[in-house]
Design a protein around this motif. Structure first.
Motif, PDB file in Angstrom:
ATOM      1  N   PRO A 291     -78.734  33.239 -81.467  1.00 35.22           N
ATOM      2  CA  PRO A 291     -77.459  33.291 -80.078  1.00 35.22           C
ATOM      3  C   PRO A 291     -75.941  33.593 -80.191  1.00 35.22           C
ATOM      4  O   PRO A 291     -75.185  32.456 -81.812  1.00 35.22           O
ATOM      5  CB  PRO A 291     -77.850  32.611 -79.135  1.00 35.22           C
ATOM      6  CG  PRO A 291     -78.032  31.443 -79.678  1.00 35.22           C
ATOM      7  CD  PRO A 291     -78.691  32.045 -80.914  1.00 35.22           C
TER       8      PRO A 291
ATOM      9  N   ASP B 267     -83.734  33.166 -83.857  1.00 36.59           N
ATOM     10  CA  ASP B 267     -82.777  32.796 -82.604  1.00 36.59           C
ATOM     11  C   ASP B 267     -81.358  32.113 -83.772  1.00 36.59           C
ATOM     12  O   ASP B 267     -81.486  31.411 -83.501  1.00 36.59           O
ATOM     13  CB  ASP B 267     -83.172  32.994 -80.961  1.00 36.59           C
ATOM     14  CG  ASP B 267     -83.716  33.162 -80.153  1.00 36.59           C
ATOM     15  OD1 ASP B 267     -84.340  34.458 -80.808  1.00 36.59           O
ATOM     16  OD2 ASP B 267     -84.862  32.919 -79.151  1.00 36.59           O
TER      17      ASP B 267
ATOM     18  N   ASN C 230     -77.061  29.061 -87.874  1.00 37.34           N
ATOM     19  CA  ASN C 230     -76.567  30.474 -86.932  1.00 37.34           C
ATOM     20  C   ASN C 230     -75.133  30.641 -87.488  1.00 37.34           C
ATOM     21  O   ASN C 230     -74.069  30.303 -86.550  1.00 37.34           O
ATOM     22  CB  ASN C 230     -76.225  30.009 -85.341  1.00 37.34           C
ATOM     23  CG  ASN C 230     -76.538  31.350 -84.734  1.00 37.34           C
ATOM     24  OD1 ASN C 230     -76.488  32.305 -85.065  1.00 37.34           O
ATOM     25  ND2 ASN C 230     -75.945  30.529 -83.434  1.00 37.34           N
TER      26      ASN C 230
ATOM     27  N   MET D 209     -78.406  31.543 -73.838  1.00 45.52           N
ATOM     28  CA  MET D 209     -79.309  31.291 -73.818  1.00 45.52           C
ATOM     29  C   MET D 209     -81.146  30.948 -72.670  1.00 45.52           C
ATOM     30  O   MET D 209     -80.550  30.135 -72.347  1.00 45.52           O
ATOM     31  CB  MET D 209     -80.132  30.216 -75.327  1.00 45.52           C
ATOM     32  CG  MET D 209     -79.832  30.187 -76.374  1.00 45.52           C
ATOM     33  SD  MET D 209     -80.362  28.952 -77.988  1.00 45.52           S
ATOM     34  CE  MET D 209     -81.814  29.595 -77.779  1.00 45.52           C
TER      35      MET D 209
ATOM     36  N   SER E 282     -86.610  30.171 -75.869  1.00 47.49           N
ATOM     37  CA  SER E 282     -85.485  30.683 -77.653  1.00 47.49           C
ATOM     38  C   SER E 282     -86.816  30.028 -78.582  1.00 47.49           C
ATOM     39  O   SER E 282     -88.412  29.847 -78.895  1.00 47.49           O
ATOM     40  CB  SER E 282     -84.425  29.694 -78.471  1.00 47.49           C
ATOM     41  OG  SER E 282     -85.374  27.939 -77.970  1.00 47.49           O
ATOM     42  N   THR E 283     -87.274  31.367 -79.605  1.00 48.55           N
ATOM     43  CA  THR E 283     -87.923  30.889 -80.739  1.00 48.55           C
ATOM     44  C   THR E 283     -86.830  30.658 -82.057  1.00 48.55           C
ATOM     45  O   THR E 283     -85.413  30.813 -82.209  1.00 48.55           O
ATOM     46  CB  THR E 283     -88.489  32.203 -81.155  1.00 48.55           C
ATOM     47  OG1 THR E 283     -87.271  33.633 -81.416  1.00 48.55           O
ATOM     48  CG2 THR E 283     -88.995  32.937 -80.259  1.00 48.55           C
TER      49      THR E 283
END
Length: 512
Positions: free
Chosen positions: A169, A167, A502, A159, A163-164
């Motif tokens: 990743p 995100d 994620n 990253m 970041s938000t």
């Protein structure tokens, strides 16, 4: 008595955003990211916020467990055998275990803070030299946090922008993470000063610190030839006039001799103000976030929790050689507390104001790491140790240079740097006692030299990994390695909660 610490005045809300945008309720009294980055003072405070991440409990307390206690140097005698001992025994079943997960999260907190500086400070109208330095510090610290993540978890998300919550990743390969670490440290080398003139800047990253971290990153990838360049700057170039070995080895671990000429990068800690608490043994004071509680968890019973201990084989390692005057290696007493820390025995070995024999009995063979502790000025530990973590010492740099020279076929040239470390301890030069070693034999001896010089400082796990020595063959020194599975336990499992939120993350091999 203590140094001035680099601390952050930034609001937590500025650096941690976790709510959905439509649920946010703006606080009119709190600075927001949109209006914060406007002047040099805010830029400086933004960098201070990155440094303050090193004070967080997971990094300053639990991370040493995973580098020291998980290696063959240490063991855990925690009162809860299902928690810390599982890490020590390679019997991890809870991928979301809080102490490990917090190390992951806190390193990403640091990365987020670094990304804020790297993204926002370039647009501030301010002194160009200060701007360059601050951005360089952010790159150095981002590399440091990724160094922790890649050596503990391996394949982690990269990253590189603020970041938000949206995100997700992907998992980056270890090669990609290492490449980013190298890029960040190269940027830091080109941006940071070799020295700071203002005493208020004590503890900031320097060009030498960036070169040393770059060498560590390259060596961990076994890029020894490339590592020679940053190491040469430190040992043969400009760094030669900046750094040196302290005459007294023990001075590297005392609160009264911090930030000395041997310190290449040192994590700054400060005793927390007691406020309304009786003393710094109250665990609530840990939340004040300027000291470290690692001493409380490494100290012997009666003065600390003794959750992390040393293994007895380390004592024997120090006793392999005598000094040139026929004495014991002085680094033994500086490194370990045990029944013969004082050569006269347990009746004369003092453990925080009482003899070893009084506290534990003359024949007790338990051993504790001493370097993080405050037994030189206190009779008990607490949750607010001001004792700095000497993250990189010049002695480490000299041994790294010797290792890299040897690995590139320059064994004869490597001897002199090991000799400097040995002679400071009063030992005969390796040049005299073991001349003409071949490459493999020199490496074998160097492994011993790194134990006697650096034990308990957090380097052992990465040393073993770099040398390819992690595995069941260590069981004689550490019975826990009978559980070690090659191809699995070199890395920790990615926290399941991270994978749940994620879908682009991939669990490490062996933990799926």
């Amino acid at each position: 008595m203590k140094k001035k610490i680099l601390c952050s005045l930034m609001a937590v809300g500025l650096v941690m955003m976790s709510c959905k945008k439509e649920l946010d309720i703006p606080n009119p009294n709190e600075a927001s990211v949109e209006v914060y980055w406007t002047n040099a003072d805010e830029a400086v405070k933004g960098v201070h916020a990155i440094y303050s991440t090193l004070h967080r409990g997971a990094i300053s307390r639990w991370m040493p467990f995973y580098y020291i206690i998980r290696s063959d140097e240490g063991r855990s005698s925690s009162g809860d055998p299902n928690i810390i001992n599982n890490m020590d025994q390679f019997l991890v079943t809870d991928y979301n275990y809080g102490n490990a997960y917090d190390i992951w999260r806190d390193n990403y907190v640091g990365i987020f803070r670094a990304n804020q500086v790297i993204a926002n400070v370039p647009g501030i109208d301010m002194d160009a030299n200060l701007k360059q330095r601050l951005i360089g510090e952010a790159h150095f610290l981002r590399a440091l946090f990724y160094y922790h993540l890649v050596t503990l978890w391996g394949n982690v998300p990269l990253m590189l922008e603020p970041s938000t919550p949206e995100d997700v990743p992907p998992t980056a390969t270890q090669a990609e993470v290492w490449a980013q670490i190298q890029a960040d440290l190269t940027e830091a080398v080109n941006s940071l000063p070799a020295r700071y003139d203002n005493p208020s800047d004590l503890g900031r990253a320097t060009k030498g610190a960036a070169y040393a971290m770059l060498a560590k990153a390259l060596m961990q990838q076994r890029k020894y030839n490339e590592a020679l360049t940053p190491l040469a700057w430190l040992v043969e170039g400009e760094g030669k006039s900046i750094y040196n070995l302290m005459p007294n080895y023990r001075d590297n671990f005392l609160v009264s001799t911090e930030n000395n000429v041997e310190s290449v990068f040192e994590w700054q800690f400060l005793m927390n103000p007691a406020e309304n608490h009786d003393d710094d043994t109250d665990p609530r004071i840990d939340n004040l976030n300027t000291g470290t509680s690692i001493a409380q968890f490494f100290a012997p019973p009666g003065v600390g929790w003794s959750d992390g201990e040393a293994r007895r084989w380390l004592v024997d390692e120090f006793l392999e050689e005598e000094t040139t005057s026929g004495g014991r290696d002085p680094r033994l007493a500086a490194s370990l507390l045990f029944n013969y820390t004082d050569e006269r025995g347990p009746q004369n070995t003092m453990i925080y104001g009482e003899s070893f024999a009084q506290r534990y009995g003359a024949d007790n063979e338990r051993v504790w790491f001493r370097k993080f502790l405050n037994d030189h000025w206190k009779n008990q530990e607490g949750y607010s140790s001001p004792n700095n973590w000497r993250y990189i010492r010049y002695a480490d740099v000299l041994l790294m240079y010797a290792e890299s020279l040897n690995a590139t076929g320059q064994t004869a040239q490597a001897y002199q740097y090991v000799d400097r470390v040995r002679q400071r301890a009063g030992l005969a030069p390796l040049t005299d006692v073991m001349p003409g070693l071949n490459q493999q034999s020199f490496l074998t001896q160097l492994k011993h030299e790194r134990v006697t010089e650096l034990t308990g400082e957090g380097h052992r796990w990465n040393d073993l990994a770099r040398w390819g020595d992690l595995g069941p063959q260590l069981v004689q020194r550490d019975p826990a390695f009978s559980n070690f599975v090659v191809g699995k336990h070199e890395l920790l499992p990615i926290p399941t909660q991270e994978i749940d939120i994620n879908p682009n993350l991939i669990q490490n091999e062996g933990w799926r």
